[in-house]
Design an enzyme around this catalytic site. Structure first.
Site, PDB file in Angstrom:
ATOM      1  N   LYS A 123       1.909  -3.939   6.484  1.00 48.21           N
ATOM      2  CA  LYS A 123       2.355  -3.882   5.080  1.00 48.21           C
ATOM      3  C   LYS A 123       3.869  -3.649   5.010  1.00 48.21           C
ATOM      4  CE  LYS A 123      -1.608  -4.562   3.251  1.00 48.21           C
ATOM      5  NZ  LYS A 123      -1.873  -5.867   2.663  1.00 48.21           N
ATOM      6  N   SER A 139       0.844  -1.205   0.000  1.00 53.17           N
ATOM      7  CA  SER A 139       0.000   0.000   0.000  1.00 53.17           C
ATOM      8  C   SER A 139       0.873   1.248   0.000  1.00 53.17           C
ATOM      9  CB  SER A 139      -0.850  -0.011   1.270  1.00 53.17           C
ATOM     10  OG  SER A 139      -1.439   1.249   1.492  1.00 53.17           O
ATOM     11  N   TYR A 185      -2.219  -1.490  10.820  1.00 54.55           N
ATOM     12  CA  TYR A 185      -2.473  -1.993   9.459  1.00 54.55           C
ATOM     13  C   TYR A 185      -1.303  -1.631   8.539  1.00 54.55           C
ATOM     14  CZ  TYR A 185      -3.937  -1.838   4.613  1.00 54.55           C
ATOM     15  OH  TYR A 185      -3.946  -1.974   3.249  1.00 54.55           O
TER      16      TYR A 185
END
Ligand code: NAD
Ligand code: UD1
Length: 338
Positions: free
Chosen positions: A153, A124, A149
Site C-alpha cells: 500500500k 489503508s 501487505y
C-alpha cells in the site's frame, strides 16, 4: 461515461458498486475472482435493479485491460483489486508484490495509453505505521509498515504520487481506509472471508452463527481504557459513499490528494463485542489470548479533511454495522457459496 471498478466483486467493491449505481453512475466491473464470487455482482444488480458489465480479468493482463479500456467509455478507475491478508503476505511476499504492485503498474500503463488519467486507490490506515500518534492525520509521515501487505500500500501510494509529479493531467485520490465492517442493509452482500477470518468482525459473526466456538481477544494489557486494542470501525456503506464523493472530486481536480476514510471514533475489541451482543441479542463467548504480533494499541482517524473537502462523513455507528453484519451472516452462513 463509466467508472471502471477493479476488484468490484469484493467486499468493499461490491458495496461501492451499489452506491455508484444509486448515484446514477455507469460502471464496468473487472475481477479475477481470486477472493470473491461473481454472485456478488448479481446481488448488486438485484439491489439496484441496474445492469452493468462484469468481466473476468486479472489486472496483470495488460492486453485484456487495453481491450476493455478501448471497448467501454471509461473516464475514471476505482482500484480495489489486490490481495489483503496480512499474515499470508509475510509467507508469500512475492505474490503480494507481484499482484498488488505489479498489477497496479500494469493497470496504470494501460490507463495512460488509453488517456484515462483519473484513479481512486484503496490504501489503508496501515501506512501510518507504528510511530504516529492518534488521531492519524493525512499530513503525518507514512511508512514504517510492518508487513509486505502494508508495504504494498505504501509503495503504491509513492508510485501514484510520482505519476502525478510526472504529468499534471493525472488525478489521484489515495483513500486510507480504517477498519471496514458491516454489510448492506438488504442482507444480500457482505464480507465472505475464505477459511478462518483474520479480522475481528467476521470472526465475531462466525462465533455468533455457531461456526466458531469462541473469540480470542488478542491482548488485554494495552495502554487503552479496557486494555484491548482500539480501532476506528467504519460501516462499509459509509465507506462506499466516500468513494462516490472521491470520484466526483477526482473528475474535476487534478493532482494527488489523500483522504482518511474513518469515523474518527475509537472502539475497543470488548466494546465491539458488546455492541454486537446489544444489537443482535446473541452472546459472544470469548477468552483473553496473547497479543497478536504487529498489532498496535490505537488506530483511529482524524476524519476532518474528508468532511471539509469532500463533504463526506460517516452516518452509521458500530451497532448499525453489527446489526447489518448479523443479517448478512444469518442469511448467508456460507457467504456466496450455496
Ligand atoms: P476483497 O478481497 O473482498 O476484494 C478484492 C477484490 O480484488 C477481490 O474480488 C479479488 O478477487 C480481486 N482481485 C485480487 N487480485 C486481483 C487481480 N490480480 N486481478 C483482478 N482482481 C483481483 O477485499 P476488500 O476488503 O474489498 O478490499 C478492497 C481493497 O481495499 C483492497 O485493495 C484492500 O487491500 C483494501 N483495503 C481493505 C481493507 C479491509 O479491511 N477490508 C482495509 C484497508 C484497505
Ligand atoms: C488488520 C491489519 C491491517 C489491515 C486491516 C484491514 C494486522 C496487524 N493489521 O488491521 O493491516 O489493513 O486488518 O484488513 O493484521 N482482534 C482480536 N481477535 C481476533 C481478531 C482481531 O482480538 O480474532 C483484535 C486485534 O488485536 C485488533 C482488533 O481486534 O486490536 C482489530 O483487528 P483486525 O480486525 O484484524 O484489524 P487490524 O488489526 O486493525
Amino acid at each position: 461515461m463509466a467508472v471502471l471498478i477493479t476488484g468490484g466483486a469484493g467486499y468493499i467493491g461490491s458495496h461501492t458498486c451499489v452506491e455508484l449505481l444509486n448515484a446514477g453512475k455507469e460502471i464496468v466491473v473487472i475481477d479475477n475472482f481470486c477472493n470473491s464470487s461473481p454472485k456478488a455482482c448479481d446481488r448488486v444488480k438485484e439491489i439496484t435493479g441496474k445492469d452493468f458489465p462484469v468481466i473476468e480479468c486479472d489486472i496483470r493482463d495488460g492486453a485484456k485491460l487495453r481491450e476493455i479500456l478501448a471497448q467501454y467509455p471509461i473516464d475514471s478507475v476505482i482500484h480495489f483489486a489486490g490481495l489483503k491478508a496480512v499474515g499470508e503476505s509475510c509467507v508469500k511476499p512475492l505474490e503480494y508484490y507481484d499482484n498488488n504492485i505489479g498489477g497496479t503498474v500494469t493497470l496504470l500503463e494501460a490507463m495512460k495509453e488509453a488517456g484515462v488519467k483519473t484513479i481512486v486507490f484503496s490504501s489503508s490506515a496501515t501506512v501510518y505505521g507504528e510511530h504516529n500518534k492518534v488521531p492519524f492525520r493525512e499530513d503525518m509521515p507514512a511508512g514504517g509498515t510492518t508487513n509486505p501487505y502494508g508495504t504494498t500500500k505504501y509503495f503504491i501510494e509513492i508510485i501514484l504520487k510520482d505519476l502525478c509529479a510526472s504529468d499534471p493531467e493525472w488525478s489521484v485520490s489515495l483513500l486510507r481506509y480504517f477498519n471496514p465492517i458491516g454489510a448492506h442493509e438488504s442482507g444480500k452482500i457482505g464480507e465472505a472471508p475464505n477459511g478462518i477470518p483474520n479480522n475481528l468482525m467476521p470472526y465475531i459473526a462466525q462465533v455468533a452463527v455457531g461456526k466458531r466456538e469462541k473469540l480470542s481477544v488478542f491482548g488485554n494489557d494495552y495502554d487503552t481504557p479496557d486494555g484491548t486494542g482500539v480501532r476506528d470501525y467504519i460501516h462499509v456503506v459509509d465507506l462506499a459513499k466516500g468513494h462516490v464523493a472521491a470520484v466526483k472530486r477526482a473528475e474535476t481536480v487534478k493532482g494527488c490528494e489523500i483522504y482518511n476514510l474513518g469515523t474518527g471514533v475509537g472502539v475497543s475489541v470488548l466494546e465491539l463485542v458488546h455492541a454486537f451482543e446489544k444489537a443482535t441479542g446473541v452472546k459472544i463467548p470469548y477468552v483473553i489470548a496473547p497479543r497478536r504480533p504487529g498489532d498496535i494499541a490505537y488506530s483511529y482517524a482524524d476524519a476532518s479533511k474528508a468532511l471539509a473537502v469532500l463533504g463526506w462523513k460517516t452516518e452509521k455507528n458500530a451497532e448499525d454495522a453489527c446489526r447489518d453484519t448479523w443479517r448478512w451472516q444469518k442469511n448467508n452462513p456460507n457467504g456466496y457459496d450455496d
